[in-house]
Design a protein around this motif. Sequence first.
Motif, PDB file in Angstrom:
ATOM      1  N   LEU A 336     -18.854  -6.760  -2.711  1.00  0.00           N
ATOM      2  CA  LEU A 336     -19.516  -7.093  -1.451  1.00  0.00           C
ATOM      3  C   LEU A 336     -18.961  -6.783  -0.036  1.00  0.00           C
ATOM      4  O   LEU A 336     -19.668  -6.493   0.774  1.00  0.00           O
ATOM      5  N   GLU A 337     -17.616  -6.752  -0.081  1.00  0.00           N
ATOM      6  CA  GLU A 337     -16.934  -6.308   1.275  1.00  0.00           C
ATOM      7  C   GLU A 337     -16.087  -5.440   0.609  1.00  0.00           C
ATOM      8  O   GLU A 337     -15.218  -5.765  -0.535  1.00  0.00           O
ATOM      9  N   ARG A 338     -15.916  -4.105   1.379  1.00  0.00           N
ATOM     10  CA  ARG A 338     -14.974  -3.129   1.052  1.00  0.00           C
ATOM     11  C   ARG A 338     -13.563  -3.670   0.903  1.00  0.00           C
ATOM     12  O   ARG A 338     -12.691  -3.266   0.179  1.00  0.00           O
ATOM     13  N   ALA A 339     -13.115  -4.535   2.017  1.00  0.00           N
ATOM     14  CA  ALA A 339     -11.692  -5.051   2.279  1.00  0.00           C
ATOM     15  C   ALA A 339     -11.350  -5.814   0.779  1.00  0.00           C
ATOM     16  O   ALA A 339     -10.455  -6.078   0.295  1.00  0.00           O
ATOM     17  N   SER A 340     -12.311  -6.720   0.346  1.00  0.00           N
ATOM     18  CA  SER A 340     -12.310  -7.455  -0.519  1.00  0.00           C
ATOM     19  C   SER A 340     -11.742  -6.598  -2.002  1.00  0.00           C
ATOM     20  O   SER A 340     -10.831  -6.964  -2.650  1.00  0.00           O
ATOM     21  N   ALA A 341     -12.800  -5.678  -2.074  1.00  0.00           N
ATOM     22  CA  ALA A 341     -12.732  -4.725  -3.311  1.00  0.00           C
ATOM     23  C   ALA A 341     -11.191  -4.100  -3.308  1.00  0.00           C
ATOM     24  O   ALA A 341     -10.503  -3.992  -4.148  1.00  0.00           O
ATOM     25  N   ASP A 342     -10.846  -3.561  -2.075  1.00  0.00           N
ATOM     26  CA  ASP A 342      -9.531  -3.007  -1.868  1.00  0.00           C
ATOM     27  C   ASP A 342      -8.238  -3.936  -2.291  1.00  0.00           C
ATOM     28  O   ASP A 342      -7.295  -3.554  -2.931  1.00  0.00           O
ATOM     29  N   TYR A 343      -8.427  -5.225  -1.984  1.00  0.00           N
ATOM     30  CA  TYR A 343      -7.597  -6.326  -1.780  1.00  0.00           C
ATOM     31  C   TYR A 343      -7.390  -6.538  -3.465  1.00  0.00           C
ATOM     32  O   TYR A 343      -6.415  -6.502  -4.090  1.00  0.00           O
ATOM     33  N   PHE A 344      -8.474  -6.562  -4.332  1.00  0.00           N
ATOM     34  CA  PHE A 344      -8.592  -6.807  -5.732  1.00  0.00           C
ATOM     35  C   PHE A 344      -7.873  -5.624  -6.525  1.00  0.00           C
ATOM     36  O   PHE A 344      -6.984  -5.968  -7.171  1.00  0.00           O
ATOM     37  N   GLU A 345      -7.851  -4.438  -5.999  1.00  0.00           N
ATOM     38  CA  GLU A 345      -7.488  -3.275  -6.524  1.00  0.00           C
ATOM     39  C   GLU A 345      -5.958  -3.146  -6.385  1.00  0.00           C
ATOM     40  O   GLU A 345      -5.452  -2.699  -7.191  1.00  0.00           O
ATOM     41  N   ALA A 346      -5.709  -3.704  -5.180  1.00  0.00           N
ATOM     42  CA  ALA A 346      -3.876  -3.667  -4.834  1.00  0.00           C
ATOM     43  C   ALA A 346      -3.577  -4.625  -5.815  1.00  0.00           C
ATOM     44  O   ALA A 346      -2.337  -4.305  -6.237  1.00  0.00           O
ATOM     45  N   ALA A 347      -4.232  -5.831  -5.872  1.00  0.00           N
ATOM     46  CA  ALA A 347      -3.329  -7.042  -6.646  1.00  0.00           C
ATOM     47  C   ALA A 347      -3.765  -6.555  -8.292  1.00  0.00           C
ATOM     48  O   ALA A 347      -2.657  -7.212  -9.151  1.00  0.00           O
ATOM     49  N   ALA A 348      -4.472  -5.873  -8.690  1.00  0.00           N
ATOM     50  CA  ALA A 348      -4.598  -5.777 -10.082  1.00  0.00           C
ATOM     51  C   ALA A 348      -3.918  -4.630 -10.813  1.00  0.00           C
ATOM     52  O   ALA A 348      -3.548  -4.291 -11.688  1.00  0.00           O
ATOM     53  N   LYS A 349      -3.355  -3.828  -9.825  1.00  0.00           N
ATOM     54  CA  LYS A 349      -2.627  -2.615 -10.219  1.00  0.00           C
ATOM     55  C   LYS A 349      -1.615  -3.209 -11.161  1.00  0.00           C
ATOM     56  O   LYS A 349      -0.481  -3.876 -10.865  1.00  0.00           O
ATOM     57  N   GLY A 350      -1.590  -2.487 -12.385  1.00  0.00           N
ATOM     58  CA  GLY A 350      -0.568  -2.567 -13.561  1.00  0.00           C
ATOM     59  C   GLY A 350      -0.689  -4.225 -13.974  1.00  0.00           C
ATOM     60  O   GLY A 350       0.273  -4.513 -14.577  1.00  0.00           O
ATOM     61  N   ARG A 351      -1.772  -4.916 -13.772  1.00  0.00           N
ATOM     62  CA  ARG A 351      -1.861  -6.262 -14.348  1.00  0.00           C
ATOM     63  C   ARG A 351      -3.034  -6.468 -15.074  1.00  0.00           C
ATOM     64  O   ARG A 351      -3.881  -5.546 -15.216  1.00  0.00           O
ATOM     65  N   ASP A 352      -2.867  -7.736 -15.373  1.00  0.00           N
ATOM     66  CA  ASP A 352      -4.267  -8.139 -16.585  1.00  0.00           C
ATOM     67  C   ASP A 352      -5.361  -8.278 -15.106  1.00  0.00           C
ATOM     68  O   ASP A 352      -5.472  -9.454 -14.693  1.00  0.00           O
ATOM     69  N   ALA A 353      -6.290  -7.319 -15.220  1.00  0.00           N
ATOM     70  CA  ALA A 353      -7.175  -7.375 -14.097  1.00  0.00           C
ATOM     71  C   ALA A 353      -8.165  -8.274 -14.203  1.00  0.00           C
ATOM     72  O   ALA A 353      -8.634  -9.101 -13.120  1.00  0.00           O
ATOM     73  N   LYS A 354      -8.535  -8.948 -15.488  1.00  0.00           N
ATOM     74  CA  LYS A 354      -9.587 -10.004 -15.316  1.00  0.00           C
ATOM     75  C   LYS A 354      -8.865 -11.272 -14.845  1.00  0.00           C
ATOM     76  O   LYS A 354      -9.482 -12.155 -14.185  1.00  0.00           O
ATOM     77  N   LEU A 355      -7.639 -11.593 -15.147  1.00  0.00           N
ATOM     78  CA  LEU A 355      -6.758 -12.666 -14.683  1.00  0.00           C
ATOM     79  C   LEU A 355      -6.751 -12.530 -13.275  1.00  0.00           C
ATOM     80  O   LEU A 355      -7.116 -13.503 -12.584  1.00  0.00           O
ATOM     81  N   VAL A 356      -6.604 -11.364 -12.766  1.00  0.00           N
ATOM     82  CA  VAL A 356      -6.261 -11.192 -11.085  1.00  0.00           C
ATOM     83  C   VAL A 356      -7.803 -11.472 -10.630  1.00  0.00           C
ATOM     84  O   VAL A 356      -7.874 -12.089  -9.391  1.00  0.00           O
ATOM     85  N   ALA A 357      -8.842 -10.986 -11.104  1.00  0.00           N
ATOM     86  CA  ALA A 357     -10.309 -11.258 -10.749  1.00  0.00           C
ATOM     87  C   ALA A 357     -10.366 -12.728 -10.382  1.00  0.00           C
ATOM     88  O   ALA A 357     -10.799 -13.272  -9.440  1.00  0.00           O
ATOM     89  N   ASN A 358     -10.023 -13.318 -11.526  1.00  0.00           N
ATOM     90  CA  ASN A 358     -10.603 -14.848 -11.561  1.00  0.00           C
ATOM     91  C   ASN A 358      -9.576 -15.455 -10.350  1.00  0.00           C
ATOM     92  O   ASN A 358     -10.206 -16.160  -9.677  1.00  0.00           O
ATOM     93  N   VAL A 360      -8.537 -14.252  -7.680  1.00  0.00           N
ATOM     94  CA  VAL A 360      -9.112 -13.749  -6.436  1.00  0.00           C
ATOM     95  C   VAL A 360     -10.457 -14.524  -5.960  1.00  0.00           C
ATOM     96  O   VAL A 360     -10.656 -14.899  -4.915  1.00  0.00           O
ATOM     97  N   ILE A 361     -11.189 -14.398  -7.034  1.00  0.00           N
ATOM     98  CA  ILE A 361     -12.698 -14.841  -6.820  1.00  0.00           C
ATOM     99  C   ILE A 361     -12.754 -16.617  -6.642  1.00  0.00           C
ATOM    100  O   ILE A 361     -13.189 -16.973  -5.935  1.00  0.00           O
ATOM    101  N   PHE A 365     -10.895 -16.787  -2.766  1.00  0.00           N
ATOM    102  CA  PHE A 365     -12.140 -16.739  -2.122  1.00  0.00           C
ATOM    103  C   PHE A 365     -12.729 -18.095  -1.781  1.00  0.00           C
ATOM    104  O   PHE A 365     -12.998 -18.379  -0.543  1.00  0.00           O
ATOM    105  N   GLY A 366     -12.560 -18.851  -2.670  1.00  0.00           N
ATOM    106  CA  GLY A 366     -12.773 -20.203  -2.236  1.00  0.00           C
ATOM    107  C   GLY A 366     -11.838 -20.949  -1.049  1.00  0.00           C
ATOM    108  O   GLY A 366     -12.750 -21.461  -0.522  1.00  0.00           O
TER     109      GLY A 366
END
Lengths: 489, 95
Positions: A336-358, A360-361, A365-366
Motif C-alpha cells: 500500500l505504501e512503498r516505504a512499508s514494502a521496502d521496510y518489509f523487504e529489508a526485514a525479510a532478507k534471509g529470514r522466514d518471510a511469512k513470519l516477518v510479514a506477520n 510487520v502487519i 502496523f497495529g
Amino acid sequence: MSTHVNSSKLIPGATGEWEVVIGLEIHAQVTSKSKLFSGASTEFGGAPNSHVSLVDAAMPGMLPVINEECVKQAVRTGLGLKAQINLRSVFDRKNYFYPDLPQGYQISQYKYPIVGEGVVLVDLSPTEQISVGIERLHLEQDAGKSLHDLGANDSHVDLNRSGVALMEIVSKPDMRSADEAKAYVTKLRTILRYIGSCDGNMEQGSLRADVNVSVRKPGEPFGTRCEIKNVNSIRFIGQAIDVEARRQIGILEDGGKIDQETRLYDPNKGETRSMRSKEEAHDYRYFPDPDLLPLEFDQAFVDELGAHLPELPDEKKARFVSQYGLSPYDAGVLVLERASADYFEAAAKGRDAKLVANWVINELFGRLNKEGKSIETSPVSAAQIGGIVDLIASNVISGKLAKDLFEIVWTEGGDPALIVEARGMKQVTDTGAIERAVDEIIAKNPDKVAQAQAKPTMLGWFVGQVMKGTGGKANPQTVNEILKSKLGI
Amino acid sequence: MSVDLATVRRIAHLARIRVSEEEAPYLQNEINSILSFVEELNAVDVEGVEPMTSVLPMTMKKRADVITDGAIVDKVLANAPAREDGFFVVPKVIE
C-alpha cells in the motif's frame, strides 16, 4: 470495464432496489519544484503572494513556457495507469471569471489530452477485485486561493497556488458503491505516490475529487448525474456518495426528476447542496491557447521514462506472493505504501518471510496506527524486527515473550538479542527444568489431574500453570509434550 | 451564421463587458458582418489538411524544473485595488 450488478451493493428503496453509478475526476497536484508555466516555487505554505511570478499574476504581455518535468510526470503517471500516451496534445483556454483566477481563463487540455484511456485494478476484499477504466488524464493550472473569513465585507486572495500544475484524472463511470469509490481513490493515491508524481497529501489539497453520482434501476440506462465538487478526503467522498444517492432516490421515488447540476458536500450537516448560482456562468468557451504550440514528443521520450519507472504496486504485490509465498491479502497490505514494502523487504532478507510479514502487519502496523505514526517514523527498525524474528525462529524466545521484547524495543530501543541476554528472557528448553515444574504442579493438584484425565481439554490449565511457574520462559511445545506423557493423555 | 441580440448580450456578460441597450444592435451588426466575412473561408476544401498551429515549423519551448522567479510581492500587488498583509483584497465573493 465492470458491468457487474452486485446485489449486495444495491440500495433498497420504496419501489425496489437501486444501483448507484459513480465516476470520479481527481485533481492531483504534480510534484515539481516550479509551476507549470512559470519559474515560481510550488512550495506549500509560503507568505501570501510570495511564490508568484508576473506570469502567474497574468500581467499583460507575459508568456507561458512549459515545465518539462511536469510533462514527464504526466507521462509517467499515464504509464502507471496502463494508459495510452498521446505524443501530441494541445493546451486550451477554459474561460471563467473569479478573483483567484487572474488570467480570466485556466490553461487546460480539452480535446487533445496528454494521456488517453487506461485502467486501474482495485482490490475490495481478499476475494473481490474490480477494474476501473480511466477516460483520460490532462495537465492544467491550479487557481489561487480566496479566503472569505479574514474581513467582514471582503475576500483576500493569495496567488501562491496559481499556476501550479495539476493532473486531472477522469475515470469512467465504473464504480457502483461508496466503498468502491473509496478503494479506487486509495489505489490511485498509492500509484501516484509510488511514481512520485503527486504526494497524495489530502490535508494540503494535493488530491481533490469531483464526484459524479447518478442512480438507476439495475439494467436500465444511466440516470441523470450530479457532480459534487471539490471533496477533499476519502472518508468524505464515501459520505457524499451515500448522501447524494439517497437524495436522488428520494426525488425519483416521489415522482420527481433529477436536474443535472453541480453540488457541494457539507460534512457538518451531512448533506449536499446545489451551487446553482454559479450554474449560468458555466459556458467555458474552450479554444486552443494561442500562446502555446501543441505539446509534442516522440516515443523514445516515453520509453525512456517507462524504463525508469519504479516497480508499481500491482507488480510488487505479485512478486511478494510468488517470491515470499505471502497471501495476496498480506502482500496487498504491505505494498500500500512503498516505504512499508521496502521496510518489509529489508526485514525479510534471509529470514522466514511469512513470519516477518506477520510481525510487520500485526505487531508493527497495529502499533504504528495506534500511536498515529508512519513507517518512516517507526521507533522499531527493519533490522530490529528482523532480530526479533530470528530469536523466535531459533527457539530462543517464545511468541509471548517476543511480544514483550517488541514492547521493550519500541520504547527503549536496542539490539533484541542483547536485550534477551541481559534480561534473562531466554526460553527454557532444558527438559529437566520443565519436568521439575510439571511434577510440582501435578503433585499440588491431584483433583485437576483426575479432571484432565477425564477431559483432555483441561490440559490448557496445566500449560498455563507451568508457564506461570517458569515466568513465561518455558517452550510451550515442550511443556505440552511433557504434560501429555506425564498425565497419560 | 448570424447572432441575435440575446446572444450579443450573453457574450458581453460572459466577457464581463457592459453593453448598453443602444450599443447592442450596433454590435450585433458588427459581429454578423465579421461572421459572414469568416464564412467565406468555408468555400475552401480543407479535407485531410492538418490545422496550422504556427507559420514556422517550430516545436514548443520547454523549461527545466528550476525556481527562477517569485518573491516579488510588491510587483505582483502593484495594481491591486486594495491590499493587506500581502493579500489582494477584493469585494466579498461568497454568498
